[in-house]
Design a protein around this motif. Sequence first.
Motif, PDB file in Angstrom:
ATOM      1  N   SER A 123      38.575  38.148  40.361  1.00 45.89           N
ATOM      2  CA  SER A 123      39.522  37.739  39.312  1.00 45.89           C
ATOM      3  C   SER A 123      39.651  36.218  39.252  1.00 45.89           C
ATOM      4  N   VAL A 124      40.416  35.762  38.297  1.00 44.40           N
ATOM      5  CA  VAL A 124      40.699  34.335  38.149  1.00 44.40           C
ATOM      6  C   VAL A 124      41.354  33.766  39.417  1.00 44.40           C
ATOM      7  N   PHE A 125      41.995  34.609  40.205  1.00 47.07           N
ATOM      8  CA  PHE A 125      42.667  34.170  41.425  1.00 47.07           C
ATOM      9  C   PHE A 125      41.727  34.034  42.618  1.00 47.07           C
ATOM     10  N   ASP A 126      40.518  34.588  42.525  1.00 49.93           N
ATOM     11  CA  ASP A 126      39.549  34.541  43.616  1.00 49.93           C
ATOM     12  C   ASP A 126      40.130  35.079  44.927  1.00 49.93           C
ATOM     13  N   GLY A 127      40.911  36.128  44.802  1.00 49.30           N
ATOM     14  CA  GLY A 127      41.523  36.751  45.973  1.00 49.30           C
ATOM     15  C   GLY A 127      42.891  37.320  45.610  1.00 49.30           C
ATOM     16  N   LEU A 128      43.395  38.115  46.510  1.00 51.26           N
ATOM     17  CA  LEU A 128      44.686  38.763  46.290  1.00 51.26           C
ATOM     18  C   LEU A 128      45.789  37.720  46.100  1.00 51.26           C
ATOM     19  N   ASP A 135      54.158  45.584  39.280  1.00 53.32           N
ATOM     20  CA  ASP A 135      53.176  44.783  38.532  1.00 53.32           C
ATOM     21  C   ASP A 135      51.772  45.236  38.924  1.00 53.32           C
ATOM     22  N   PRO A 136      51.431  46.490  38.595  1.00 51.13           N
ATOM     23  CA  PRO A 136      50.182  47.081  39.093  1.00 51.13           C
ATOM     24  C   PRO A 136      48.933  46.579  38.371  1.00 51.13           C
ATOM     25  N   GLN A 137      48.555  45.368  38.701  1.00 45.42           N
ATOM     26  CA  GLN A 137      47.317  44.792  38.190  1.00 45.42           C
ATOM     27  C   GLN A 137      46.377  44.599  39.381  1.00 45.42           C
ATOM     28  N   PRO A 138      45.074  44.762  39.180  1.00 45.90           N
ATOM     29  CA  PRO A 138      44.123  44.748  40.305  1.00 45.90           C
ATOM     30  C   PRO A 138      44.179  43.488  41.174  1.00 45.90           C
ATOM     31  N   PHE A 139      44.483  42.330  40.584  1.00 45.33           N
ATOM     32  CA  PHE A 139      44.510  41.106  41.406  1.00 45.33           C
ATOM     33  C   PHE A 139      45.754  41.034  42.281  1.00 45.33           C
ATOM     34  N   HIS A 140      46.683  41.992  42.092  1.00 41.88           N
ATOM     35  CA  HIS A 140      47.865  42.098  42.958  1.00 41.88           C
ATOM     36  C   HIS A 140      47.775  43.298  43.907  1.00 41.88           C
ATOM     37  N   THR A 141      46.927  44.271  43.581  1.00 43.39           N
ATOM     38  CA  THR A 141      46.924  45.528  44.341  1.00 43.39           C
ATOM     39  C   THR A 141      45.632  45.831  45.089  1.00 43.39           C
ATOM     40  N   ASP A 142      44.546  45.166  44.732  1.00 43.48           N
ATOM     41  CA  ASP A 142      43.237  45.508  45.303  1.00 43.48           C
ATOM     42  C   ASP A 142      42.518  44.232  45.750  1.00 43.48           C
TER      43      ASP A 142
END
Length: 149
Positions: free
Chosen positions: A47-52, A33-40
């Motif tokens: 991101s909407v997650f405000d962190g990894l 699931d290579p999306q920036p909020f999971h990998t960077d």
Amino acid sequence: MLYFEDLTPGRLFHTASHTLTQDEIIQFARQFDPQPFHTDPVAAKASVFDGLAASGWHTSSLTMRLITASELKEVANGLIGMGIKDMRWPQPTRAGDTLRAEIEVLTGKRSTSQPGFGVVQLRWTTRNQRDEIAMQLETAIWVACRPAA
């Protein structure tokens, strides 16, 4: 062994726990699931997650791993899934979160077309160390009935 007859409505099963690391989250996401909020971690902060955040699929896969190491590993013919409904991830899973699962038997119905088997409906609830729900789903499994004596 656990058979259809053992999986009665209301019965609960509990798993051990696992604490996720940042490396695990990134490694899983890079592969599946290579999306920036999971990998960077830096990009994730914006991101909407405000962190990894771990991928929901990672949380689900980890839950499956915990379940296959629980008492449910004793289901006679294995955990044969027939489908999933209402899967949700109400809280993001983060590095340092310790996840555990509870599995509740909702219903069971013997098969009319294949005697010797039944369908059992289960609810999986995965919680973090703050008792927040990280993942929840309902699933049906195909279970062998106890052999005649």
